[in-house]
Write a protein that holds these residues in place. Sequence first.
Motif, PDB file in Angstrom:
ATOM      1  N   UNK A 129       0.771  -1.158  -0.146  1.00 24.81           N
ATOM      2  CA  UNK A 129      -0.281   0.033  -0.026  1.00 24.81           C
ATOM      3  C   UNK A 129       0.694   1.071  -0.180  1.00 24.81           C
ATOM      4  N   UNK A 130       1.975   1.326   0.821  1.00 23.41           N
ATOM      5  CA  UNK A 130       2.883   2.562   0.799  1.00 23.41           C
ATOM      6  C   UNK A 130       3.516   2.721  -0.419  1.00 23.41           C
ATOM      7  N   UNK A 131       3.478   1.739  -1.524  1.00 23.60           N
ATOM      8  CA  UNK A 131       3.931   1.762  -2.798  1.00 23.60           C
ATOM      9  C   UNK A 131       3.148   2.167  -3.969  1.00 23.60           C
ATOM     10  N   UNK A 132       2.025   2.277  -3.831  1.00 25.67           N
ATOM     11  CA  UNK A 132       1.009   2.300  -4.761  1.00 25.67           C
ATOM     12  C   UNK A 132       0.092   3.696  -4.752  1.00 25.67           C
ATOM     13  N   UNK A 158       0.767  14.850 -12.092  1.00 22.78           N
ATOM     14  CA  UNK A 158       1.273  15.029 -10.682  1.00 22.78           C
ATOM     15  C   UNK A 158       2.948  14.496 -10.918  1.00 22.78           C
ATOM     16  N   UNK A 159       3.010  13.504 -11.765  1.00 21.79           N
ATOM     17  CA  UNK A 159       4.648  12.858 -11.582  1.00 21.79           C
ATOM     18  C   UNK A 159       5.559  13.985 -12.422  1.00 21.79           C
ATOM     19  N   UNK A 160       4.903  14.469 -13.504  1.00 18.69           N
ATOM     20  CA  UNK A 160       5.700  15.422 -14.343  1.00 18.69           C
ATOM     21  C   UNK A 160       5.869  16.651 -13.655  1.00 18.69           C
ATOM     22  N   UNK A 161       5.051  16.941 -12.477  1.00 20.21           N
ATOM     23  CA  UNK A 161       5.339  18.267 -11.904  1.00 20.21           C
ATOM     24  C   UNK A 161       6.290  18.196 -10.666  1.00 20.21           C
ATOM     25  N   UNK A 162       6.582  16.733 -10.346  1.00 22.78           N
ATOM     26  CA  UNK A 162       7.456  16.536  -9.305  1.00 22.78           C
ATOM     27  C   UNK A 162       8.688  16.131  -9.831  1.00 22.78           C
ATOM     28  N   UNK A 163       9.063  16.117 -11.038  1.00 28.19           N
ATOM     29  CA  UNK A 163      10.293  15.874 -11.792  1.00 28.19           C
ATOM     30  C   UNK A 163      11.114  17.015 -12.045  1.00 28.19           C
ATOM     31  N   UNK A 164      12.546  17.053 -11.791  1.00 25.56           N
ATOM     32  CA  UNK A 164      13.273  18.311 -12.105  1.00 25.56           C
ATOM     33  C   UNK A 164      14.559  17.881 -12.889  1.00 25.56           C
ATOM     34  N   UNK A 207      14.799   1.960  -6.095  1.00 24.66           N
ATOM     35  CA  UNK A 207      13.768   2.902  -5.223  1.00 24.66           C
ATOM     36  C   UNK A 207      13.531   4.170  -5.933  1.00 24.66           C
ATOM     37  N   UNK A 208      14.261   4.391  -6.859  1.00 28.76           N
ATOM     38  CA  UNK A 208      13.798   5.809  -7.637  1.00 28.76           C
ATOM     39  C   UNK A 208      12.993   5.456  -8.879  1.00 28.76           C
ATOM     40  N   UNK A 209      12.885   4.255  -9.165  1.00 37.88           N
ATOM     41  CA  UNK A 209      12.050   3.893 -10.156  1.00 37.88           C
ATOM     42  C   UNK A 209      10.611   3.939 -10.130  1.00 37.88           C
ATOM     43  N   UNK A 210       9.890   4.545 -11.079  1.00 42.06           N
ATOM     44  CA  UNK A 210       8.498   4.869 -11.028  1.00 42.06           C
ATOM     45  C   UNK A 210       7.645   4.019 -11.941  1.00 42.06           C
ATOM     46  N   UNK A 211       6.757   3.128 -11.839  1.00 44.09           N
ATOM     47  CA  UNK A 211       6.039   2.408 -12.661  1.00 44.09           C
ATOM     48  C   UNK A 211       4.483   2.932 -12.946  1.00 44.09           C
ATOM     49  N   UNK A 212       4.009   3.488 -13.896  1.00 45.48           N
ATOM     50  CA  UNK A 212       2.777   3.780 -14.252  1.00 45.48           C
ATOM     51  C   UNK A 212       1.827   2.896 -15.160  1.00 45.48           C
ATOM     52  N   UNK A 268       8.817   2.615  -4.859  1.00 42.97           N
ATOM     53  CA  UNK A 268       9.276   2.136  -3.510  1.00 42.97           C
ATOM     54  C   UNK A 268       9.841   3.557  -3.032  1.00 42.97           C
ATOM     55  N   UNK A 269       9.883   4.823  -3.623  1.00 41.80           N
ATOM     56  CA  UNK A 269      10.351   6.035  -3.286  1.00 41.80           C
ATOM     57  C   UNK A 269       8.670   6.611  -2.506  1.00 41.80           C
ATOM     58  N   UNK A 270       8.574   6.147  -1.377  1.00 37.18           N
ATOM     59  CA  UNK A 270       7.510   6.482  -0.511  1.00 37.18           C
ATOM     60  C   UNK A 270       7.306   8.029  -0.314  1.00 37.18           C
ATOM     61  N   UNK A 271       8.260   8.644  -0.144  1.00 42.92           N
ATOM     62  CA  UNK A 271       8.317  10.317  -0.300  1.00 42.92           C
ATOM     63  C   UNK A 271       7.464  10.813  -1.370  1.00 42.92           C
ATOM     64  N   UNK A 272       7.996  10.122  -2.682  1.00 45.53           N
ATOM     65  CA  UNK A 272       7.316  10.645  -3.903  1.00 45.53           C
ATOM     66  C   UNK A 272       5.683  10.127  -3.862  1.00 45.53           C
ATOM     67  N   UNK A 273       5.368   9.050  -3.318  1.00 44.34           N
ATOM     68  CA  UNK A 273       4.109   8.621  -3.468  1.00 44.34           C
ATOM     69  C   UNK A 273       3.278   9.284  -2.362  1.00 44.34           C
TER      70      UNK A 273
END
Length: 603
Positions: free
Chosen positions: A316-319, A331-337, A447-452, A472-477
């Motif tokens: 649950x913490x990962x999704x 949301x994801x694109x707004x959080x990338x730099x 841990x920095x990979x994101x699956x959509x 697994x980047x729970x801060x991002x989720x």
Amino acid sequence: MQAIILAAGLGKRLGEYTKNNTKCMVKVNGTTLIDRVLKQLSGLKLNRIIIVVGYEGEKLMSHIGTEYMGQRIEYINNPIYDKTNNIYSLALAKDKMQEDDTILLESDLIFDDSIFQLITETTYPNVALVARYEAWMDGTMVQIDDEHNIVNFVPKEAFRYDQSDTYYKTVNIYKLSKEFSTHKYVPFLEAYIKAVGNNEYYENVLRILSFLDNKGLKALPINDAKWYEIDDKQDLDIAEALFADEESHASNIHGRYGGFWRFPNMLDFCYLVNPFFPSQRMLDEMNANFHTLLTEYPSGMRVNTLLASKCWKVKEDYILPGNGAAELIKILMNNLHGTLGIIRPSFEEYPNRYNGKIETFIPQNRDFRYNANDIINYFSSHKTNNLLLINPDNPSGNFLPKEEVIKVAEWCKAKNIRLIVDESFVDFSHAYDNASLLHDQILEDFPTMVVVKSISKSYGVPGLRLGIMASADTSLICEAKKEVSIWNINSFAEFFMQIFTKYEKDYHKACKNFQEERTSFIKSLNTIPLLHVMPTEANFVFCEVLKPFTSKVLTNILLKDHNILISACAAKKGLEKGNYIRIAVRNHDDNEKLINALRKIMN
């Protein structure tokens, strides 16, 4: 023969479009409805055209005059148009009806030229044009027998959805003989008005006559001829799409970005969904709960996260479930730099939502194929902070097996590059049961990979607007969860996740059935000389259109002549200099219709 056009009404539902104009003065693709129909009538060599006017009648008469393309125009004024319905307008023309055979029609219609050919060539002296019921239709319905006799008029209050497959909608175009009008219709019209009043509809009289003699008025189905009744703004918008010229027809339809159920006769080979799922039993369960799901609030994020975790077997913490993948992508694109690395041609929603610099890799081969080494080699010399991999790719259909994706993930981890893997189409691949990265251990290894993943595609439920993002980047989720509304998932999407695990066997069967159909479809496409067909592991096929055709010409011909919509990819970056199309894989019968259409075009 003569024509009578009823054009007295206010047309209130069209809002500002009829503020200073009667409804038939509204323009569809630059031409008023009345000009269009008068031009069509001018080819029939009528004795006269009679128009019943009312609201803004002076303006309408000034626009038309007393002659139109050689046809004599007469007018009848309805002075109480705002207090009556169309039965009164027709009653004002009752004497005219008894002088000649009549084509009767309403002024808010738009239709193919072939409609009048149907009505003039039929041997039936009295006919009502009808069309099979479709979801957009409103108003009077009829039921007919095998000999085209109208056996029942069905008013709105008697409409039953469980019988809708037996209904035909009256197109509001009739041919009535002089004898029928004189001896049947007009006498009953006068009696009906005397008994019931002027605030009624002329079709009610036809309904009574059909009860007394169901062979007096025949129904003439228009089959595939196009028509539309324009009552409100949405009708006007749909009519402009349906009756756009060949050059703009496809772009007009594509510009709607869906909602194609409003065009039920059109075959959509553009949008990408699984034709074999959900199963009928799953649909039955959702239908059985429709009332509850419609009238009850959905759950909040905590419960829907739990359901998503159950369905896709990720902590649950990962999704994070979203209102379609589109919500999560934004949301994801707004959080990338930093710089975003992408492979083109691609699904442009990601770069369109990104505000930073973009580094683009375009494979330099005819089929736009690439592997893990190609990606690593290119982005080793073209630095990026984030890397997007759509797998299978859209529109090319290029697919990297799981071990290849892991190879890219390991390289990104070593270079401190965030990897975004969109696997919306991965379940269509031959290795689908072992191709997904949605596993806790894989997410934790990178841990920095994101699956959509868009649930619309392989699960065949685009109307639910459901997608997931996992990492697994729970801060991002956690940050992303703060950016979605508490009720971002509707009750239908929530219920889908609640019951999905009961139907996983059906889903796996659907995926295998799909692969068999795709193989058959590609084999057929390869017999079409005007296409260069590229390999694919997705639910679509990417093709190069060969001379003498172009992608635009082929797309327009398929839509105009065969009512088939495909995606021309000329607007996609990386494809500007070529002629490419993307074709969805549908069920076998639909795929055969496309193949047959392509063969006709080729020949």
